[in-house]
Design a protein around this motif. Sequence first.
Motif, PDB file in Angstrom:
ATOM      1  N   LEU A  16       0.837  -1.198   0.000  1.00 51.51           N
ATOM      2  CA  LEU A  16       0.000   0.000   0.000  1.00 51.51           C
ATOM      3  C   LEU A  16       0.874   1.251   0.000  1.00 51.51           C
ATOM      4  O   LEU A  16       1.999   1.218   0.487  1.00 51.51           O
ATOM      5  CB  LEU A  16      -0.902   0.019   1.232  1.00 51.51           C
ATOM      6  CG  LEU A  16      -1.790  -1.201   1.467  1.00 51.51           C
ATOM      7  CD1 LEU A  16      -2.792  -0.896   2.584  1.00 51.51           C
ATOM      8  CD2 LEU A  16      -2.538  -1.586   0.208  1.00 51.51           C
TER       9      LEU A  16
ATOM     10  N   LEU B 206      -0.096   5.821   4.268  1.00 49.49           N
ATOM     11  CA  LEU B 206      -1.404   6.360   4.637  1.00 49.49           C
ATOM     12  C   LEU B 206      -1.562   6.279   6.144  1.00 49.49           C
ATOM     13  O   LEU B 206      -0.750   5.681   6.842  1.00 49.49           O
ATOM     14  CB  LEU B 206      -2.527   5.569   3.948  1.00 49.49           C
ATOM     15  CG  LEU B 206      -2.468   4.037   4.005  1.00 49.49           C
ATOM     16  CD1 LEU B 206      -2.959   3.483   5.341  1.00 49.49           C
ATOM     17  CD2 LEU B 206      -3.323   3.454   2.895  1.00 49.49           C
TER      18      LEU B 206
ATOM     19  N   TYR C 282      -4.064   5.222   9.310  1.00 48.68           N
ATOM     20  CA  TYR C 282      -5.204   4.361   9.633  1.00 48.68           C
ATOM     21  C   TYR C 282      -5.891   4.934  10.865  1.00 48.68           C
ATOM     22  O   TYR C 282      -5.259   5.108  11.914  1.00 48.68           O
ATOM     23  CB  TYR C 282      -4.709   2.940   9.912  1.00 48.68           C
ATOM     24  CG  TYR C 282      -5.761   2.044  10.495  1.00 48.68           C
ATOM     25  CD1 TYR C 282      -6.827   1.603   9.722  1.00 48.68           C
ATOM     26  CD2 TYR C 282      -5.692   1.638  11.830  1.00 48.68           C
ATOM     27  CE1 TYR C 282      -7.802   0.790  10.267  1.00 48.68           C
ATOM     28  CE2 TYR C 282      -6.664   0.818  12.381  1.00 48.68           C
ATOM     29  CZ  TYR C 282      -7.717   0.401  11.599  1.00 48.68           C
ATOM     30  OH  TYR C 282      -8.687  -0.421  12.127  1.00 48.68           O
TER      31      TYR C 282
ATOM     32  N   ARG D 191      -9.350   4.784  13.461  1.00 48.33           N
ATOM     33  CA  ARG D 191     -10.484   3.940  13.831  1.00 48.33           C
ATOM     34  C   ARG D 191     -11.399   4.675  14.796  1.00 48.33           C
ATOM     35  O   ARG D 191     -11.282   4.562  16.013  1.00 48.33           O
ATOM     36  CB  ARG D 191      -9.987   2.647  14.472  1.00 48.33           C
ATOM     37  CG  ARG D 191     -11.088   1.597  14.589  1.00 48.33           C
ATOM     38  CD  ARG D 191     -10.707   0.513  15.572  1.00 48.33           C
ATOM     39  NE  ARG D 191      -9.821  -0.470  14.994  1.00 48.33           N
ATOM     40  CZ  ARG D 191      -9.343  -1.510  15.686  1.00 48.33           C
ATOM     41  NH1 ARG D 191      -9.651  -1.677  16.950  1.00 48.33           N
ATOM     42  NH2 ARG D 191      -8.542  -2.373  15.100  1.00 48.33           N
TER      43      ARG D 191
ATOM     44  N   LEU E 127      -8.736  -1.861  -0.684  1.00 47.97           N
ATOM     45  CA  LEU E 127      -7.336  -2.193  -0.448  1.00 47.97           C
ATOM     46  C   LEU E 127      -6.678  -2.725  -1.721  1.00 47.97           C
ATOM     47  O   LEU E 127      -5.490  -2.498  -1.950  1.00 47.97           O
ATOM     48  CB  LEU E 127      -7.197  -3.190   0.709  1.00 47.97           C
ATOM     49  CG  LEU E 127      -7.586  -2.628   2.088  1.00 47.97           C
ATOM     50  CD1 LEU E 127      -7.354  -3.660   3.189  1.00 47.97           C
ATOM     51  CD2 LEU E 127      -6.821  -1.353   2.414  1.00 47.97           C
TER      52      LEU E 127
ATOM     53  N   GLU F 168       8.221  -1.699   1.490  1.00 45.48           N
ATOM     54  CA  GLU F 168       7.448  -0.468   1.299  1.00 45.48           C
ATOM     55  C   GLU F 168       8.344   0.644   0.767  1.00 45.48           C
ATOM     56  O   GLU F 168       7.957   1.413  -0.113  1.00 45.48           O
ATOM     57  CB  GLU F 168       6.805  -0.011   2.617  1.00 45.48           C
ATOM     58  CG  GLU F 168       5.577  -0.795   3.033  1.00 45.48           C
ATOM     59  CD  GLU F 168       5.910  -2.016   3.873  1.00 45.48           C
ATOM     60  OE1 GLU F 168       7.117  -2.311   4.034  1.00 45.48           O
ATOM     61  OE2 GLU F 168       4.971  -2.678   4.361  1.00 45.48           O
TER      62      GLU F 168
ATOM     63  N   ARG G  36       0.114   1.215   6.994  1.00 46.45           N
ATOM     64  CA  ARG G  36      -0.242   0.632   5.705  1.00 46.45           C
ATOM     65  C   ARG G  36       0.113  -0.844   5.599  1.00 46.45           C
ATOM     66  O   ARG G  36      -0.195  -1.475   4.596  1.00 46.45           O
ATOM     67  CB  ARG G  36       0.464   1.384   4.591  1.00 46.45           C
ATOM     68  CG  ARG G  36       1.982   1.311   4.686  1.00 46.45           C
ATOM     69  CD  ARG G  36       2.612   1.714   3.363  1.00 46.45           C
ATOM     70  NE  ARG G  36       3.841   2.470   3.572  1.00 46.45           N
ATOM     71  CZ  ARG G  36       4.650   2.793   2.582  1.00 46.45           C
ATOM     72  NH1 ARG G  36       4.368   2.424   1.360  1.00 46.45           N
ATOM     73  NH2 ARG G  36       5.750   3.484   2.821  1.00 46.45           N
ATOM     74  N   THR G  37       0.777  -1.380   6.611  1.00 50.13           N
ATOM     75  CA  THR G  37       1.215  -2.770   6.507  1.00 50.13           C
ATOM     76  C   THR G  37       0.021  -3.717   6.462  1.00 50.13           C
ATOM     77  O   THR G  37      -0.859  -3.664   7.322  1.00 50.13           O
ATOM     78  CB  THR G  37       2.106  -3.141   7.714  1.00 50.13           C
ATOM     79  OG1 THR G  37       3.192  -2.222   7.747  1.00 50.13           O
ATOM     80  CG2 THR G  37       2.637  -4.556   7.594  1.00 50.13           C
ATOM     81  N   LEU G  38       0.013  -4.563   5.478  1.00 50.66           N
ATOM     82  CA  LEU G  38      -1.048  -5.558   5.386  1.00 50.66           C
ATOM     83  C   LEU G  38      -0.774  -6.676   6.387  1.00 50.66           C
ATOM     84  O   LEU G  38       0.383  -7.009   6.660  1.00 50.66           O
ATOM     85  CB  LEU G  38      -1.121  -6.137   3.978  1.00 50.66           C
ATOM     86  CG  LEU G  38      -1.539  -5.136   2.887  1.00 50.66           C
ATOM     87  CD1 LEU G  38      -1.300  -5.711   1.501  1.00 50.66           C
ATOM     88  CD2 LEU G  38      -2.999  -4.749   3.058  1.00 50.66           C
TER      89      LEU G  38
ATOM     90  N   MET H  16      -6.141  -8.500   2.550  1.00 48.91           N
ATOM     91  CA  MET H  16      -7.134  -7.436   2.455  1.00 48.91           C
ATOM     92  C   MET H  16      -7.536  -6.955   3.848  1.00 48.91           C
ATOM     93  O   MET H  16      -8.672  -6.554   4.095  1.00 48.91           O
ATOM     94  CB  MET H  16      -8.335  -7.905   1.641  1.00 48.91           C
ATOM     95  CG  MET H  16      -7.930  -8.122   0.181  1.00 48.91           C
ATOM     96  SD  MET H  16      -9.300  -8.154  -0.956  1.00 48.91           S
ATOM     97  CE  MET H  16     -10.016  -9.716  -0.562  1.00 48.91           C
TER      98      MET H  16
ATOM     99  N   LEU I 112      -5.550  -4.725   7.163  1.00 50.72           N
ATOM    100  CA  LEU I 112      -4.344  -4.071   7.669  1.00 50.72           C
ATOM    101  C   LEU I 112      -3.918  -4.746   8.967  1.00 50.72           C
ATOM    102  O   LEU I 112      -4.762  -5.162   9.765  1.00 50.72           O
ATOM    103  CB  LEU I 112      -4.621  -2.596   7.952  1.00 50.72           C
ATOM    104  CG  LEU I 112      -5.095  -1.748   6.776  1.00 50.72           C
ATOM    105  CD1 LEU I 112      -5.451  -0.338   7.259  1.00 50.72           C
ATOM    106  CD2 LEU I 112      -4.010  -1.678   5.709  1.00 50.72           C
TER     107      LEU I 112
ATOM    108  N   ALA J 274      -2.819  -3.287  11.431  1.00 53.42           N
ATOM    109  CA  ALA J 274      -3.323  -2.433  12.514  1.00 53.42           C
ATOM    110  C   ALA J 274      -4.763  -2.784  12.891  1.00 53.42           C
ATOM    111  O   ALA J 274      -5.171  -2.603  14.029  1.00 53.42           O
ATOM    112  CB  ALA J 274      -3.239  -0.967  12.092  1.00 53.42           C
ATOM    113  N   GLN J 275      -5.510  -3.291  11.922  1.00 51.61           N
ATOM    114  CA  GLN J 275      -6.904  -3.637  12.208  1.00 51.61           C
ATOM    115  C   GLN J 275      -7.022  -4.819  13.156  1.00 51.61           C
ATOM    116  O   GLN J 275      -8.055  -5.028  13.764  1.00 51.61           O
ATOM    117  CB  GLN J 275      -7.648  -3.956  10.895  1.00 51.61           C
ATOM    118  CG  GLN J 275      -7.930  -2.746  10.033  1.00 51.61           C
ATOM    119  CD  GLN J 275      -8.698  -3.128   8.773  1.00 51.61           C
ATOM    120  OE1 GLN J 275      -8.124  -3.682   7.849  1.00 51.61           O
ATOM    121  NE2 GLN J 275      -9.981  -2.827   8.752  1.00 51.61           N
ATOM    122  N   ALA J 276      -5.971  -5.634  13.201  1.00 52.38           N
ATOM    123  CA  ALA J 276      -6.045  -6.852  14.020  1.00 52.38           C
ATOM    124  C   ALA J 276      -5.540  -6.616  15.439  1.00 52.38           C
ATOM    125  O   ALA J 276      -5.483  -7.562  16.236  1.00 52.38           O
ATOM    126  CB  ALA J 276      -5.245  -7.969  13.350  1.00 52.38           C
TER     127      ALA J 276
END
Lengths: 142, 294, 816, 177
Positions: B3, B6, B8, B10, B37, C127, D28-30, D69, D71, D73-75
Amino acid sequence: MITLTGRFDTPADAAALLALHGGPEALAAVPTLRGVRRDASGGIRAAFSPRGTFVPMPFALTVSVERASATGAQLAVRATRGQTAVDVQLRLGFEPSTSGTTVSWAADVSVRGTGATVGQRVVRDLVYAAIDEILRDTAAVA
Amino acid sequence: MLLPPLRYLRPETPGDAAALLSEMDGSVVLAGGQTLLNMLKLDLARPAALVDVHRISALRDIRHREDGTLIIGAAVTYSALAGSSETRRTHPAVADMAASLVDRQVRNRGTIGGNCCLNDPANNFPPLLAALDARFRVLGTDGERVLRADEFFVGTLATGLRRGELLVAVEVPAMPPGSVVAHEHLQVGADSWAIARAVVRLDRDGTGGTGEGFVTDARAVLGAVYGSPLRLHSVERSLSSARVSPGLADAATALREVDVRPTEDVHCSTAYRLEMAEVQLRRALRAAVEGSIR
Amino acid sequence: MTTEHIAPGTVTRRFTGQAMPRKEDARLLKAQGEFGDDTPVAHLAYVAFVRSPYAHARIAAIDVSGAEQAPGYLGCLVPDEVETLTDPYLELQGPPGDAEVDRCLASGGIARFAGEPVVAVAAETREAARDAAEAVVVEYEPLPHVVDAREAVQPDAPLVHEPVGTNVAFDSLYDWGDIDFAMDNADHVIEVDELHFHRFSSTPLECGAITVEYDAGVDTFTFTGGFATPQLATLNLSVALRHPFSKLRVLSKDIGGSFGLKLNMHIPATAAALLSRKLGRPMRWTETRTEHHQAGGHGNERWFRDVRMAVQRDGTVLGLTYDALDDVGAYTRYEPLGGVIWTQVANACYQLKHLKVHYRSVYTNKGPVHPNRGYSRMQHLWLVERMMDIAAHKLGFDPVEFRTRNYVQPEQYPYTTVNGCVYDSGDLPLSLRKALDLIDYRGARELQERLSGSGKRIGIGIGSTLDSGTNNLGQARLINGELPFSGNTEGGLVRLGADGTVYATTGGVAFGQGHETTIAQVVADMLGVAYDEVQVQRGSDSALSAQTGMSGSYASQFAVTGIGAILNATKKLAHEINLVAASALGCTPDDITLVDGHAVVADDPDRALPFSAVAGIVHFSPADLPPEVADEVGLVGRAVYRAPFEIPDTERKYGNLTLTYATQVHACVVEIDEETGHTRLLRYAMVDDCGTPINPMVIEGQVHGATVHGISAALYEHLSYDAEGQLVAGNFYDYHAATAYDLPSFRYDNVVSPSPFAPVGAKGMGEGGGAPLHALSAAFQDAVGDRAMVLDSCNPPERVLRLLRGLDAERVRVIR
Amino acid sequence: MTIDHTAETREITVTVDGRSETGHVSDRTLLVHWLRDALDKRGPKIGCDTGNCGACTVRWDDTLVKSCMVLAAQADGDEVETAAALEGEDGSLNRLQRCFADYHALQCGYCTSGMLMTATDLLSSGEEITEESVRRGMKGNICRCTGYHNIVKAVRAAAGQEVPAPHGCAAQEVESR
């Protein structure tokens, strides 16, 4: 190659529209353009981020005016974003109207790179929207 | 596969999300992320920030209003929708659509809000929701407003959302008794990318029992063929007030009068896509008529 | 368990021929495999490529100043620097095509296809490399491009390689038998204007991944990744990098598929190597799916023009002629070998007597082709099978009888083809009968009739094909007499460790074919040890494995060359074990047999020595051995299998080009929606004959895999380009690789015709010969009768609908 | 609302395969990259850019997802399970893994971890297991080697259904493996 055509009315007269060609300063007022400048070969460079898309898709823009007169203009535009390149040959016609000018435009568009692959089913509409938007916006600052 | 840089974010409430969206230039909503994504990986887009609304509980509710309207939170996943027995009872077309979307992994993450807000021509929900007269509840910094489907789905990858606005819920009116919804599509392979899609809804009088009656209202919508769901008003007019009979389905093939250029891609020519749109429309009509007669 | 001899006078088969569970599986099932991007490397940096969005463009300027500002940026590589530091890769073709200059970045400052690497950027993280690459600004001056091979051969076409002076990289006339006689005297001649075999690829799920470590202390590069031909890659890297062969080491561990496409990994590897040396860091490049589709190698696209087939009244096919334009894309990397590889199967499955082909390899501004499962043969096989089918339809022959009559018959083996290739064995009529039984052919015909008029149309198709295995690299001389290649070899090494453990190493490279398993099966049988006790090295290592120059995974050869080398090596080791045991047990080596991990005196089973003791003597107590034994024995058997080939006659283009010919006969039943052209596979059967099986389970798996590649290519997969030269199938949305849901359950059977030429009677297999493309084309033809003609190998719904409406009927004529 | 508007990196703590892991990730890390690069989890693989191939499939808070799909960070604060968690505590293969081996449901092995995760989810979902439902259930995972036939067989066998043994292998041999 995609061929697109459009038209719209603007209160500005042709002279005012042509004046935009004179200096990047005026174009700086276009809300979707940033960092407008003139490059070594006389072309105009800017960052362009169309409003119509739901996610920002900023493009690096290079515009060279190949011909400009009171009746119309011809521009070569190259827009790049990541590994996508969009080349546009844009022909503009100016026709005086009661309320200002009717601008008609025709564009030969070539989309290359990732955008050509992934965007094949949407690219026509997106490019149309972007050209229509930037031309209207530009005319509006004339 | 990487990506761009950016941020993030929440937020915890819809209001906070809307505030962030309007405050932060270049921020976009991250719902399920199942398309967004990918676009970022392919470097097609460059948002400054992703505002993750997936966990906002207010956006994850499925409920019914007293008038039977189904209210689906924008962050409700396809699998939640497919698994909602209430939805299946009141709006089976919505549950079926959710259950058949993409694959089990994507159904677990993808949201109805994301599907609508992206408004990709190939997306499943926009034409269905257009046929169901859905309303779109939108939250901005200066309050809520509600958009009709034709106000919401305005063009290819374009919606009626203004910058800084957040879709909070999709409201689907109660199905009139006897109303039938049929969905037909032609896909690449057994169940992949859609080439042409048609959704038809027939409302008819005479609620009980079997047999014929009159169409009181109709919707015919195409998906995948044009940039945005396309309502076929002339088809709808020709159906309206008509007697429900097996021949009704063949009455309407009015696509040729539509002056929009069909989508083109590697899978087929525009001429084929247009023809397939007619085929799917006819099939959906037939299925709807059969469903009405049954 | 059945017991039979594996090779005369050696040992019994306990494991060979059985469906042994695979040795590879445990680590892969436990997520403990090690693929290209898995290996942890200290101080690793990452490479990203900036690629041309233009199909053809001169690079006017490159500005890397933006990249230099990106956090984590380490350095970059531009085309000028590559010109200075490297030599071009080897070109196989002679003049004028040899004037092509191919390098790892846009050679000569010109990008020749969309997606060609122009700049390589290195940075601290993935990245950072991405960001730095994004910040590189390249100015392009677009040049005229050509994307259609038919246009590329026109005199005024834009040139892909200016110095070559033509877009024809290779031009050859193959003329066997007397085609004029056949055409003049045949009862019937069928003429077809043009057929098209489309561009697709097996698209392995693991894209390319390469790690390069430059060790300045010993001036050595170590490459880790999916190199399918490690020694040929080393050769190319050595030439390109101007670096001694001896100071290049190529490793592979687990490889997530190749199907031939990973034969050209040396190209991106060159860029990574230059960056590694320049920046003093290990470098990794991990290809994305989009990059793989753009530049990772496509299968050959081929136009067949002015096709004519001579047929007798009784249905005997005499001969065939056509002009081929093979679209190789922007660079001839492994090409123009495809220009001769197809001649391995010149006759296809049939008794053709006369064949004349004018073949040209043509440059276009598209992604380069690489060998792809069924490489170059399936295109010709498809054409022949298509023509057989067209002839049957046009002349009113039953498609089953017509094929059966013209097949090479079981009693004719070994059968010499028009061009001197020798088909070793087979039973095509039996294979076809079995395939038809599997789809219930008669029932399918009844179904066809029953559904007539229902809106569903049934088509029944047959695809008969060859999987030629173990090629004679001497065929390279047919494209360029100067090339010093002939025959084929593979290496093998088997040894006894200090504790008696049996170790085996092949020179081959595996990406899913189960080499560790099949090697262990034959070694265990030959040495009389348990299957589980044979330790087979995972992957390959050019410094340590038993490689020969021709080592690798290509041309369906492992069952012959790989196993042959292992057999030879094991024989050597067994001989040494016998020597040691004989001296310890006081008998002659001939008295020793190897049973259950012991060297046993044959007529006195009580006198036996476990392998641990044999190894113990040699490794720890050599003084126990008589000097003549100690001098001979190292408990290492290293051997090469040399396939019995002669150099072909380059004048007549005649000679045996392949050792074994596995056959595949497929049959299918499709259901077509008459309103949409959408196709559903109702039944699909394949009958495989690859000689004596080593592991039937692995064979069946290979057949399944090749079948799905073919089905998916026939219905969905198309690496299509638009008029701008843009690939419009750059990901799995637009390049639809079949999913489980697209496919039916398969019906499989086999026929066993042992190869008289191969070490264990097993033939190379796994490529499948594109049988599903043939079978599905035939099924569509069957569905439309002779009211339309199936002249393209890819038939998505739109094309099928057009077929139902009479597509291309006028392009096929019975001229006599 | 507690949001740091400027941070582009953050610390996350995720329970991965039963172990609490803390890491510093870029926004941005997946998730797939964090699992692979930071934790050396080799189950999730990358086979496409577009979420089609399913090679990266993991379970996230008991929900099957494609980790390319999501991030990382989402986890944060959640549980993630990769294919490395499937084997028994003693390192033995579980029933599904055994069936994959017995029915030759893998060749190169690159898609295998994702296939196993999806099949595990399907088998535990309570959905009826049929040839059709398995094919449908597994459609989000692409395999380029096996042609799926044996994968479908393995999943059905793991569900206790009778499926034909691989070619050259008697049914009782599969049982005894």
